[in-house]
Design a protein around this motif. Structure first.
Motif, PDB file in Angstrom:
ATOM      1  N   GLU A  26      96.533  23.227  28.057  1.00 49.68           N
ATOM      2  CA  GLU A  26      96.581  22.917  26.626  1.00 49.68           C
ATOM      3  C   GLU A  26      97.996  22.742  26.108  1.00 49.68           C
ATOM      4  O   GLU A  26      98.194  22.508  24.909  1.00 49.68           O
ATOM      5  N   GLY A  27      98.982  22.874  26.980  1.00 52.04           N
ATOM      6  CA  GLY A  27     100.369  22.697  26.571  1.00 52.04           C
ATOM      7  C   GLY A  27     100.897  23.798  25.671  1.00 52.04           C
ATOM      8  O   GLY A  27     101.758  23.566  24.826  1.00 52.04           O
ATOM      9  N   ILE A  28     100.385  25.008  25.858  1.00 54.09           N
ATOM     10  CA  ILE A  28     100.826  26.149  25.055  1.00 54.09           C
ATOM     11  C   ILE A  28     101.597  27.100  25.963  1.00 54.09           C
ATOM     12  O   ILE A  28     101.051  27.607  26.947  1.00 54.09           O
ATOM     13  N   SER A  29     102.860  27.316  25.645  1.00 56.41           N
ATOM     14  CA  SER A  29     103.666  28.218  26.472  1.00 56.41           C
ATOM     15  C   SER A  29     104.639  29.041  25.627  1.00 56.41           C
ATOM     16  O   SER A  29     105.621  29.543  26.143  1.00 56.41           O
ATOM     17  N   ASP A  30     104.325  29.189  24.344  1.00 57.25           N
ATOM     18  CA  ASP A  30     105.270  29.884  23.457  1.00 57.25           C
ATOM     19  C   ASP A  30     104.768  31.248  22.999  1.00 57.25           C
ATOM     20  O   ASP A  30     105.159  31.745  21.966  1.00 57.25           O
ATOM     21  N   ARG A  31     103.900  31.885  23.799  1.00 57.95           N
ATOM     22  CA  ARG A  31     103.404  33.211  23.461  1.00 57.95           C
ATOM     23  C   ARG A  31     104.057  34.228  24.389  1.00 57.95           C
ATOM     24  O   ARG A  31     103.550  34.484  25.485  1.00 57.95           O
ATOM     25  N   PRO A  32     105.196  34.833  24.007  1.00 60.92           N
ATOM     26  CA  PRO A  32     105.881  35.759  24.906  1.00 60.92           C
ATOM     27  C   PRO A  32     105.188  37.108  25.062  1.00 60.92           C
ATOM     28  O   PRO A  32     105.457  37.832  26.016  1.00 60.92           O
ATOM     29  N   HIS A  33     104.280  37.456  24.128  1.00 60.41           N
ATOM     30  CA  HIS A  33     103.618  38.757  24.249  1.00 60.41           C
ATOM     31  C   HIS A  33     102.299  38.778  23.483  1.00 60.41           C
ATOM     32  O   HIS A  33     102.226  38.347  22.330  1.00 60.41           O
ATOM     33  N   ALA A  34     101.285  39.311  24.152  1.00 57.41           N
ATOM     34  CA  ALA A  34      99.999  39.627  23.522  1.00 57.41           C
ATOM     35  C   ALA A  34      99.421  40.806  24.294  1.00 57.41           C
ATOM     36  O   ALA A  34      99.251  40.736  25.512  1.00 57.41           O
ATOM     37  N   SER A  35      99.159  41.903  23.586  1.00 55.40           N
ATOM     38  CA  SER A  35      98.561  43.065  24.240  1.00 55.40           C
ATOM     39  C   SER A  35      97.701  43.826  23.233  1.00 55.40           C
ATOM     40  O   SER A  35      97.835  43.660  22.025  1.00 55.40           O
ATOM     41  N   ARG A  36      96.818  44.644  23.791  1.00 57.92           N
ATOM     42  CA  ARG A  36      95.901  45.429  22.958  1.00 57.92           C
ATOM     43  C   ARG A  36      95.826  46.844  23.495  1.00 57.92           C
ATOM     44  O   ARG A  36      95.707  47.063  24.697  1.00 57.92           O
ATOM     45  N   SER A  37      95.866  47.803  22.586  1.00 56.11           N
ATOM     46  CA  SER A  37      95.606  49.207  22.902  1.00 56.11           C
ATOM     47  C   SER A  37      94.347  49.618  22.152  1.00 56.11           C
ATOM     48  O   SER A  37      94.170  49.254  20.983  1.00 56.11           O
ATOM     49  N   ILE A  38      93.494  50.365  22.834  1.00 52.00           N
ATOM     50  CA  ILE A  38      92.239  50.816  22.228  1.00 52.00           C
ATOM     51  C   ILE A  38      92.101  52.311  22.439  1.00 52.00           C
ATOM     52  O   ILE A  38      92.313  52.812  23.544  1.00 52.00           O
ATOM     53  N   GLY A  39      91.750  52.999  21.367  1.00 51.59           N
ATOM     54  CA  GLY A  39      91.459  54.425  21.456  1.00 51.59           C
ATOM     55  C   GLY A  39      90.045  54.671  20.961  1.00 51.59           C
ATOM     56  O   GLY A  39      89.663  54.193  19.894  1.00 51.59           O
ATOM     57  N   TRP A  40      89.254  55.387  21.761  1.00 55.16           N
ATOM     58  CA  TRP A  40      87.904  55.774  21.351  1.00 55.16           C
ATOM     59  C   TRP A  40      87.933  57.259  21.077  1.00 55.16           C
ATOM     60  O   TRP A  40      88.132  58.074  21.965  1.00 55.16           O
ATOM     61  N   LEU A  41      87.787  57.610  19.824  1.00 56.64           N
ATOM     62  CA  LEU A  41      87.732  59.000  19.399  1.00 56.64           C
ATOM     63  C   LEU A  41      86.254  59.352  19.290  1.00 56.64           C
ATOM     64  O   LEU A  41      85.564  58.932  18.343  1.00 56.64           O
ATOM     65  N   GLN A  42      85.765  60.056  20.297  1.00 59.39           N
ATOM     66  CA  GLN A  42      84.326  60.272  20.423  1.00 59.39           C
ATOM     67  C   GLN A  42      83.785  61.149  19.311  1.00 59.39           C
ATOM     68  O   GLN A  42      84.476  62.054  18.871  1.00 59.39           O
ATOM     69  N   PRO A  43      82.610  60.841  18.810  1.00 60.87           N
ATOM     70  CA  PRO A  43      81.694  59.825  19.307  1.00 60.87           C
ATOM     71  C   PRO A  43      81.673  58.523  18.494  1.00 60.87           C
ATOM     72  O   PRO A  43      81.063  57.555  18.922  1.00 60.87           O
ATOM     73  N   ASP A  44      82.323  58.465  17.340  1.00 59.03           N
ATOM     74  CA  ASP A  44      82.037  57.379  16.397  1.00 59.03           C
ATOM     75  C   ASP A  44      83.175  56.447  16.036  1.00 59.03           C
ATOM     76  O   ASP A  44      82.976  55.560  15.219  1.00 59.03           O
ATOM     77  N   TYR A  45      84.383  56.637  16.562  1.00 62.67           N
ATOM     78  CA  TYR A  45      85.529  55.868  16.074  1.00 62.67           C
ATOM     79  C   TYR A  45      86.229  55.105  17.194  1.00 62.67           C
ATOM     80  O   TYR A  45      86.526  55.672  18.252  1.00 62.67           O
ATOM     81  N   ILE A  46      86.528  53.854  16.929  1.00 59.90           N
ATOM     82  CA  ILE A  46      87.338  53.039  17.827  1.00 59.90           C
ATOM     83  C   ILE A  46      88.509  52.515  17.005  1.00 59.90           C
ATOM     84  O   ILE A  46      88.317  51.963  15.918  1.00 59.90           O
ATOM     85  N   ILE A  47      89.716  52.706  17.529  1.00 58.41           N
ATOM     86  CA  ILE A  47      90.917  52.213  16.856  1.00 58.41           C
ATOM     87  C   ILE A  47      91.546  51.179  17.774  1.00 58.41           C
ATOM     88  O   ILE A  47      91.729  51.426  18.974  1.00 58.41           O
ATOM     89  N   VAL A  48      91.836  49.995  17.224  1.00 59.92           N
ATOM     90  CA  VAL A  48      92.366  48.878  18.007  1.00 59.92           C
ATOM     91  C   VAL A  48      93.727  48.492  17.439  1.00 59.92           C
ATOM     92  O   VAL A  48      93.858  48.236  16.235  1.00 59.92           O
ATOM     93  N   TYR A  49      94.725  48.441  18.323  1.00 63.59           N
ATOM     94  CA  TYR A  49      96.078  48.063  17.932  1.00 63.59           C
ATOM     95  C   TYR A  49      96.497  46.847  18.749  1.00 63.59           C
ATOM     96  O   TYR A  49      96.605  46.925  19.978  1.00 63.59           O
ATOM     97  N   ASP A  50      96.699  45.724  18.074  1.00 62.15           N
ATOM     98  CA  ASP A  50      97.086  44.478  18.730  1.00 62.15           C
ATOM     99  C   ASP A  50      98.540  44.160  18.447  1.00 62.15           C
ATOM    100  O   ASP A  50      99.014  44.326  17.321  1.00 62.15           O
TER     101      ASP A  50
END
Length: 175
Positions: free
Chosen positions: A19-43
């Protein structure tokens, strides 16, 4: 409460020779599941050019009701899903039908008909998205969402949930 944590890199998935896309130097995700009911997502999302969108998506079976940075989805049986956006502070939150592209591209028994979109406006080059998702029984109300930030050492951002805090490193070196 017990916490399960995962972090993954997606930089390679956001760049494409085809697709001619090469300008994304970083993409990552962290996920925390705090049991039993919570998910926290950090992108963490970066582009070398301004104007590239940065989004968080969440598929849902029914349309969410959005009020500011809080989205509430209710299942046919009354269970609740609360999604709260804490970063970016100027995020735009919407609920919309899923693109279907015709019957041949829809999986049999597919239940997800809507998606929640959290978008960082302005096409900024470096964006951090912090979203919390809470599952709850019918009639429940969302827990208060409190954004946290470290005061010393490596910079962290996170969310407080019922007296517990989940923090993620703002920079993810080596991913």
């Amino acid at each position: 409460q017990e916490l399960t944590y995962a972090c993954g890199a997606a930089t390679g998935l956001n760049n494409s020779d085809y697709e001619g896309i090469s300008d994304r130097p970083h993409a990552s995700r962290s996920i925390g599941w705090l049991q039993p009911d919570y998910i926290i997502v950090y992108d963490r999302a970066s582009s070398m050019k301004a104007g590239r969108f940065k989004r968080f998506w969440l598929q849902t079976p029914t349309k969410a009701v959005v009020t500011g940075k809080q989205a509430t989805m209710t299942t046919e049986k009354g269970q609740k899903l609360f999604a709260t956006t804490l970063l970016p502070q100027d995020a735009v939150v919407t609920s919309e039908p899923v693109d279907t592209y015709g019957d041949e591209n829809t999986a049999e028994e597919e239940q997800m008909r809507y998606r929640l979109r959290v978008e960082a406006p302005g096409g900024q080059q470096n964006v951090r998205l912090l979203n919390g998702v809470q599952g709850a029984n019918a009639g429940a109300t969302p827990s208060e969402a409190v954004r946290g930030h470290s005061n010393g050492g490596p910079e962290h951002a996170g969310r407080g949930v019922n007296g517990d805090a989940v923090g993620f490193p703002v920079a993810r070196e080596g991913l």
